[in-house]
Design a protein around this motif. Sequence first.
Motif, PDB file in Angstrom:
ATOM      1  N   ILE A   1       0.873  -1.196   0.000  1.00  0.00           N
ATOM      2  CA  ILE A   1       0.000   0.000   0.000  1.00  0.00           C
ATOM      3  C   ILE A   1       0.904   1.238   0.000  1.00  0.00           C
ATOM      4  CG2 ILE A   1      -0.262   0.212   2.534  1.00  0.00           C
ATOM      5  CD1 ILE A   1      -3.318   0.799   1.877  1.00  0.00           C
ATOM      6  N   GLY A   2       0.341   2.347  -0.498  1.00  0.00           N
ATOM      7  CA  GLY A   2       1.106   3.597  -0.593  1.00  0.00           C
ATOM      8  C   GLY A   2       1.588   3.756  -2.031  1.00  0.00           C
ATOM      9  N   GLU A   3       0.619   4.014  -2.944  1.00  0.00           N
ATOM     10  CA  GLU A   3       0.972   4.040  -4.367  1.00  0.00           C
ATOM     11  C   GLU A   3       0.947   5.466  -4.901  1.00  0.00           C
ATOM     12  OE1 GLU A   3       2.792   1.630  -5.872  1.00  0.00           O
ATOM     13  OE2 GLU A   3       1.136   0.269  -5.418  1.00  0.00           O
ATOM     14  N   HIS A   4       1.959   5.785  -5.688  1.00  0.00           N
ATOM     15  CA  HIS A   4       2.141   7.130  -6.253  1.00  0.00           C
ATOM     16  C   HIS A   4       2.257   8.170  -5.134  1.00  0.00           C
ATOM     17  CE1 HIS A   4       1.850   6.227 -10.545  1.00  0.00           C
ATOM     18  NE2 HIS A   4       1.059   5.242 -10.163  1.00  0.00           N
ATOM     19  N   THR A   5       2.815   7.745  -4.039  1.00  0.00           N
ATOM     20  CA  THR A   5       3.047   8.664  -2.924  1.00  0.00           C
ATOM     21  C   THR A   5       4.536   8.943  -2.740  1.00  0.00           C
ATOM     22  OG1 THR A   5       2.908   6.703  -1.529  1.00  0.00           O
ATOM     23  CG2 THR A   5       0.996   8.151  -1.537  1.00  0.00           C
ATOM     24  N   ASP A   6       5.407   8.065  -3.259  1.00  0.00           N
ATOM     25  CA  ASP A   6       6.842   8.248  -2.961  1.00  0.00           C
ATOM     26  C   ASP A   6       7.386   9.549  -3.540  1.00  0.00           C
ATOM     27  OD1 ASP A   6       6.857   7.241  -5.588  1.00  0.00           O
ATOM     28  OD2 ASP A   6       8.505   5.826  -5.234  1.00  0.00           O
ATOM     29  N   TYR A   7       6.984   9.871  -4.778  1.00  0.00           N
ATOM     30  CA  TYR A   7       7.511  11.108  -5.376  1.00  0.00           C
ATOM     31  C   TYR A   7       6.755  12.345  -4.869  1.00  0.00           C
ATOM     32  CZ  TYR A   7       3.757  10.016  -8.716  1.00  0.00           C
ATOM     33  OH  TYR A   7       2.546   9.692  -9.294  1.00  0.00           O
ATOM     34  N   ASN A   8       5.811  12.133  -3.973  1.00  0.00           N
ATOM     35  CA  ASN A   8       5.155  13.252  -3.287  1.00  0.00           C
ATOM     36  C   ASN A   8       5.636  13.357  -1.848  1.00  0.00           C
ATOM     37  OD1 ASN A   8       3.250  14.346  -5.311  1.00  0.00           O
ATOM     38  ND2 ASN A   8       2.501  12.238  -5.329  1.00  0.00           N
TER      39      ASN A   8
ATOM     40  N   GLN B   1      11.438   9.005 -14.275  1.00  0.00           N
ATOM     41  CA  GLN B   1      11.407   9.853 -13.072  1.00  0.00           C
ATOM     42  C   GLN B   1      10.770   9.135 -11.887  1.00  0.00           C
ATOM     43  OE1 GLN B   1      13.195  12.580 -13.127  1.00  0.00           O
ATOM     44  NE2 GLN B   1      13.638  11.897 -15.212  1.00  0.00           N
ATOM     45  N   CYS B   2      11.229   7.909 -11.613  1.00  0.00           N
ATOM     46  CA  CYS B   2      10.637   7.135 -10.517  1.00  0.00           C
ATOM     47  C   CYS B   2      10.984   7.765  -9.171  1.00  0.00           C
ATOM     48  CB  CYS B   2      11.159   5.706 -10.553  1.00  0.00           C
ATOM     49  SG  CYS B   2      12.924   5.597 -10.220  1.00  0.00           S
ATOM     50  N   GLY B   3      10.217   7.403  -8.156  1.00  0.00           N
ATOM     51  CA  GLY B   3      10.531   7.810  -6.788  1.00  0.00           C
ATOM     52  C   GLY B   3      11.584   6.879  -6.199  1.00  0.00           C
ATOM     53  N   ILE B   4      11.693   6.897  -4.878  1.00  0.00           N
ATOM     54  CA  ILE B   4      12.761   6.140  -4.215  1.00  0.00           C
ATOM     55  C   ILE B   4      12.312   4.751  -3.759  1.00  0.00           C
ATOM     56  CG2 ILE B   4      12.241   7.193  -1.953  1.00  0.00           C
ATOM     57  CD1 ILE B   4      15.698   6.029  -3.332  1.00  0.00           C
ATOM     58  N   MET B   5      11.003   4.484  -3.811  1.00  0.00           N
ATOM     59  CA  MET B   5      10.503   3.246  -3.205  1.00  0.00           C
ATOM     60  C   MET B   5      11.201   1.978  -3.708  1.00  0.00           C
ATOM     61  SD  MET B   5       6.680   1.649  -3.128  1.00  0.00           S
ATOM     62  CE  MET B   5       6.320   1.774  -4.864  1.00  0.00           C
ATOM     63  N   ASP B   6      11.283   1.809  -5.011  1.00  0.00           N
ATOM     64  CA  ASP B   6      11.701   0.512  -5.562  1.00  0.00           C
ATOM     65  C   ASP B   6      13.139   0.181  -5.183  1.00  0.00           C
ATOM     66  OD1 ASP B   6       9.254   0.863  -6.700  1.00  0.00           O
ATOM     67  OD2 ASP B   6      10.003   1.236  -8.720  1.00  0.00           O
TER      68      ASP B   6
ATOM     69  N   THR C   1      -0.976  -2.799  -7.931  1.00  0.00           N
ATOM     70  CA  THR C   1       0.277  -2.437  -7.278  1.00  0.00           C
ATOM     71  C   THR C   1       1.267  -1.924  -8.311  1.00  0.00           C
ATOM     72  OG1 THR C   1       2.023  -3.222  -5.791  1.00  0.00           O
ATOM     73  CG2 THR C   1       1.224  -4.798  -7.421  1.00  0.00           C
ATOM     74  N   GLY C   2       2.147  -1.024  -7.888  1.00  0.00           N
ATOM     75  CA  GLY C   2       3.128  -0.452  -8.822  1.00  0.00           C
ATOM     76  C   GLY C   2       2.549   0.755  -9.534  1.00  0.00           C
ATOM     77  N   ALA C   3       3.172   1.105 -10.655  1.00  0.00           N
ATOM     78  CA  ALA C   3       2.775   2.327 -11.348  1.00  0.00           C
ATOM     79  C   ALA C   3       1.370   2.246 -11.919  1.00  0.00           C
ATOM     80  CB  ALA C   3       3.774   2.614 -12.466  1.00  0.00           C
ATOM     81  N   GLY C   4       0.934   1.025 -12.285  1.00  0.00           N
ATOM     82  CA  GLY C   4      -0.416   0.855 -12.804  1.00  0.00           C
ATOM     83  C   GLY C   4      -0.468   0.714 -14.305  1.00  0.00           C
TER      84      GLY C   4
HETATM   85  C1  GLA Z   1       6.820   2.935  -9.932  1.00  0.00           C
HETATM   86  C2  GLA Z   1       7.923   3.855  -9.478  1.00  0.00           C
HETATM   87  C3  GLA Z   1       7.866   4.052  -7.969  1.00  0.00           C
HETATM   88  C4  GLA Z   1       6.479   4.466  -7.516  1.00  0.00           C
HETATM   89  C5  GLA Z   1       5.427   3.554  -8.118  1.00  0.00           C
HETATM   90  C6  GLA Z   1       4.036   4.023  -7.838  1.00  0.00           C
HETATM   91  O1  GLA Z   1       7.026   1.662  -9.427  1.00  0.00           O
HETATM   92  O2  GLA Z   1       9.166   3.332  -9.845  1.00  0.00           O
HETATM   93  O3  GLA Z   1       8.843   4.982  -7.574  1.00  0.00           O
HETATM   94  O4  GLA Z   1       6.259   5.805  -7.841  1.00  0.00           O
HETATM   95  O5  GLA Z   1       5.572   3.432  -9.519  1.00  0.00           O
HETATM   96  O6  GLA Z   1       3.768   3.970  -6.483  1.00  0.00           O
END
Ligand code: GLA
Length: 491
Positions: A144-151, A278-283, A440-443
């Motif tokens: 859980i917590g999707e599209h929140t990392d880059y915010n 431009q992914c966030g840091i989660m992965d 789950t993931g980017a969608g």
């Molecule tokens: C991709 C990105 C992640 C994150 C997800 C959505 O996996 O690489 O950084 O933004 O999408 O939550």
Amino acid sequence: MTGRGDPCGCPPSITSTARQKRSAQLKQKAQIKETTDFAPLGARGPGSVETSEPAPWPQKAGKLQDPFPVDGKGPTAHHKWLNTWPASCDRTRVQSSGGRSFQLDAMSAQSGRVDRHTVAGIFHQTFGTQPEIVARGPGRVNLIGEHTDYNDGFVLPMAIDRAIWVALRPRRDRWVMVHFNDTKQYGEFHLDALRNTGEGSIEYVKGVAWSLQEEGFFLRGWEGVVVGDVPVGAGLSSSAALEVVTARVFAAVSQFPWDPVKMALLSQRAENRWVGVQCGIMDQLISACGQADHALLIDCRSLELQQVPLPPSVRVVILDTGTRRGLVDSAYNERRAACEHTAEQFRVRALRDISLEEFERRAAEMDETTRKRVRHVISENDRTLRAAEALRQGDVATFGRLMVESHVSLRDDFEVSSPALDAMVEIALSHPGCLGARMTGAGFGGCAVALVEAEIAETFAQNVAEEYRQKTKHEPAVYISRASDGADLVP
Ligand code: GLA
């Protein structure tokens, strides 16, 4: 193309003079080359349901011996062409990327399960000897917590028991040479001549080398094989797994300490600035910092990490819709830009800084689309914190409900779901023992994830796959996954 038996894989159509000439040119330019001569692993067909419990991963590595101790003469002492490639082989090979798109497109999509034995065996087939180092970097599933990392928000992923593996031996010089077993690609580059050609999986390795060197690390060369069993493009972060395991390999070969958070950040920089996503840091962070049997609550602003135990009474089931999206070309970058734009308008650093009260007070100022995007981010951050707390309390029913709310928000407000994902989630939720499910993931395709009672997990996996196949005509794959440790050496 050569047969499986030829350890060199030299193309028979090339004369030795032509080879030498081409070899010299290519050495100079340090370009990517790809071959098609590596034997694939046993194929794993589509529509598969993986229900067996995988064996636990071997624990941490012992201290590595430096095979080429630094002689104090500085880097140039290692720049000699001390080639350890199999004798008689034209190391430069001939290519053919065939216009392959710049992603881990086919990587590992066909593979069966991979472990240390598999990757060491492939190394042995290729180099005729045992690898000196083996490393693995896991994929991830976000609970859980999707599209929140880059915010700058909160996420709760876990590292999965599928990974990208590298088996290698260090080189005395600064060449890096990599065989990608699953795609039959070969790529190489010199650490003094990094050039982004935008082709093939080698760019992820090169991007990490670039990022580490930018940070001031002195890197040493290596040669090896890459094998994986993380499905590609499914939203399980095969690219982050490759980046993080690459960083782990460079740390081992170049003898610098492994700092998982720092290495995750440098891997993310490779993805943002070398690969261009431009992914966030989660992965990268979960691939580097995962812990067996735990999900990881990440504060994506402070990078504070909290390991949250997963109750043994439940299983995480990954439901691959069999549909794929291209992250680079998708609406991901557009969503991110829209969020950043709205944060600027609100004069805050990120959407995380907008409280629910402020959002409600100023909702009328926003157009309908912006309102929905912001509502998703604010509510998802709140859900993620509550979900982590529920998990800590062993309250899996509440956790499941929050997963469903998350899916609805991603579908209706953030608008990153797809008909296949919606169908998969709906089917999963209709089965007994399913506590919650969401994309789950980017969608836009890829996987959903479900939390189910442990004792029905296998039946659930089979029944959901069957019903989904019948209803959608897509070929699903279902994995009952355990939370694994983050990237490390595997002795
Ligand atoms: C991709 C990105 C992640 C994150 C997800 C959505 O996996 O690489 O950084 O933004 O999408 O939550």
